[in-house]
Write an enzyme that holds these catalytic residues in place. Sequence first.
Site, PDB file in Angstrom:
ATOM      1  N   CYS A 262       1.060  -0.738  -0.067  1.00 37.14           N
ATOM      2  CA  CYS A 262      -0.101  -0.079   0.460  1.00 37.14           C
ATOM      3  C   CYS A 262       0.660   1.124   0.265  1.00 37.14           C
ATOM      4  CB  CYS A 262      -0.920   0.247   1.445  1.00 37.14           C
ATOM      5  SG  CYS A 262      -2.237  -1.854   1.104  1.00 37.14           S
ATOM      6  N   ALA A 264       1.537   4.342  -1.338  1.00 36.20           N
ATOM      7  CA  ALA A 264       1.295   5.569  -2.096  1.00 36.20           C
ATOM      8  C   ALA A 264       1.482   6.267  -1.027  1.00 36.20           C
ATOM      9  CB  ALA A 264       0.355   5.378  -3.170  1.00 36.20           C
ATOM     10  N   GLY A 266       4.274   6.573  -1.244  1.00 41.30           N
ATOM     11  CA  GLY A 266       5.694   6.343  -1.486  1.00 41.30           C
ATOM     12  C   GLY A 266       6.491   7.205  -0.772  1.00 41.30           C
ATOM     13  N   GLY A 267       6.242   7.707   0.159  1.00 41.21           N
ATOM     14  CA  GLY A 267       7.189   8.452   2.071  1.00 41.21           C
ATOM     15  C   GLY A 267       8.202   6.588   2.286  1.00 41.21           C
ATOM     16  N   LYS A 268       7.381   5.911   2.299  1.00 40.24           N
ATOM     17  CA  LYS A 268       8.268   4.449   3.025  1.00 40.24           C
ATOM     18  C   LYS A 268       8.801   3.836   2.311  1.00 40.24           C
ATOM     19  CE  LYS A 268       5.247   4.246   7.207  1.00 40.24           C
ATOM     20  NZ  LYS A 268       3.917   5.069   6.326  1.00 40.24           N
ATOM     21  N   ASP A 329       1.648  -1.015   4.827  1.00 36.37           N
ATOM     22  CA  ASP A 329       1.312  -0.503   5.308  1.00 36.37           C
ATOM     23  C   ASP A 329      -0.205   0.319   4.964  1.00 36.37           C
ATOM     24  OD1 ASP A 329       0.896   2.426   6.372  1.00 36.37           O
ATOM     25  OD2 ASP A 329       2.235   3.405   5.033  1.00 36.37           O
ATOM     26  N   CYS A 382      -1.157   3.754  10.607  1.00 38.53           N
ATOM     27  CA  CYS A 382      -1.183   5.352  11.352  1.00 38.53           C
ATOM     28  C   CYS A 382      -2.385   5.431  12.030  1.00 38.53           C
ATOM     29  CB  CYS A 382      -1.243   6.107  10.634  1.00 38.53           C
ATOM     30  SG  CYS A 382      -1.857   6.566   8.988  1.00 38.53           S
TER      31      CYS A 382
END
Length: 445
Positions: A262, A264, A266-268, A329, A382
């Site tokens: 999951c 988008a 794309g931080g991780k 995530d 989160c």
Amino acid sequence: MTSLPLSQLLLHVATAVQAVRDGRSLNDALARCPAEARPGTQALAFEVMRKLGAAEVLRRRLVPKPPPPFVDALLLSVLALMWPGEEQEGAEVAVDGARYAPHTLVNQAVEAAKQRARASASFVNAVLRRFLRELPAQVAAALADPLARYNHPRWWIERLQADWPDHWQALLAANNSRPPMTLRVNARRGTPEAYVQRLAEAGLEGRVAGPHAVVLAQPTAVQRLPGFAAGDVSVQDAAAQLAAPLLIGDGLPAGARVLDACAAPGGKTAHLLELADLDVTALDSDPNRLARVRDTLARVGQRATLVAADARDTAAWSQGRPFDAILLDAPCSASGIVRRHPDVRWLRRSTDIPTLAALQGELLDALWPLLQPGGRLVYCTCSVFQAEGRQVIDAFLQRETGASVASERPSPGHLLPLADNPGEGHALQPGASPDGFFYALLTKS
Ligand SMILES: C[S@@+](CC[C@H](N)C(=O)[O-])C[C@H]1O[C@@H](n2cnc3c(N)ncnc32)[C@H](O)[C@@H]1O
């Protein structure tokens, strides 16, 4: 701050508040706001979201029958901005460097009403002036209602009371605070210590807050961050920065196949690729959001295979090749990042939580067979709700006997957005005040 008249900003704020009350996100509403009005509208609208519960209670006390939607949104916006909390005294309202006296807010709200709902202008004037006249008594009476006292829906308060009996009030208060702006330094380009130095040379103050994390003393526009456009640094909370190191552990072999299920925006994904040479598949069910992964990776100079698909539909996209590691995530209520998205609490419904928990379980069930024996899976959300964290993993471990909590390093468990990190054991740096998250690291026998 913008030089637009306050009455204009209040028109945009009320439009955004009306959109949120109709179920649209504040970000979407702000995207429709004219560019010159957006920063000022955002600052005021964020403040309104943090006090919207109190405003609702006050409006019902002052006007029991709801006025037309736009007039209602305007009244709520100004009542929220004037809400003094437990101080019970009217005072200047400070928002993002601007200060407004209560009577200025009232006058400007009346101007705004004249522009959009002329027939209601005197009504708006009468309601708001009555509030100012009766302020201490109105505030004292409203504070008896938990919706006004905590500025969260009742179901949310009750869920936190059940999940975190020792911390629920601190969590509610934290949700109404302003979060720190935290950066992730690209490990291929430098260290957090060196980046703090670069910040100082640019006249900005920051401190090291983790292996790749720097917390800014004051939030700032990303354009002011040295090397941002070149991908030397990204904006990412300290709690979100735990995912990639947890998945990589003591190291994955170069070229290891990793699924970011999951992904988008794309931080991780970017963090994974900044830390190791991996063959990453970044998947997301939302093609528009997936395009942001491409932009994120281009900025930090990395590449991944991008797939737009429902992760649960593995037959359609996985081609049967197993992965060495999977990051899930999962979509969630976002109850851990209310500081950053203060509208979230008003958009969610209590019935969303079991629906999201079911989706999280389905994603785990679908992805687990794609993991190599001996492989690792990080599950995170989160969220501070146990139903989207601990309980999802406990139920999965009951269903899947080949899965176990990894023993080589502690799973962080629930992290709470509080300065002393009183989550479930794994502490970030003291004072980090991370976003609320849940992390579990699983291995496959
Ligand atoms: C919490 S966000 C991911 C954030 C991202 N990992 C990051 O660090 O930038 C969850 C993502 O899951 C995606 N999503 C929701 N349901 C999905 C599904 N069934 N399959 C794949 N992706 C899904 C959403 O579009 C959303 O982008």
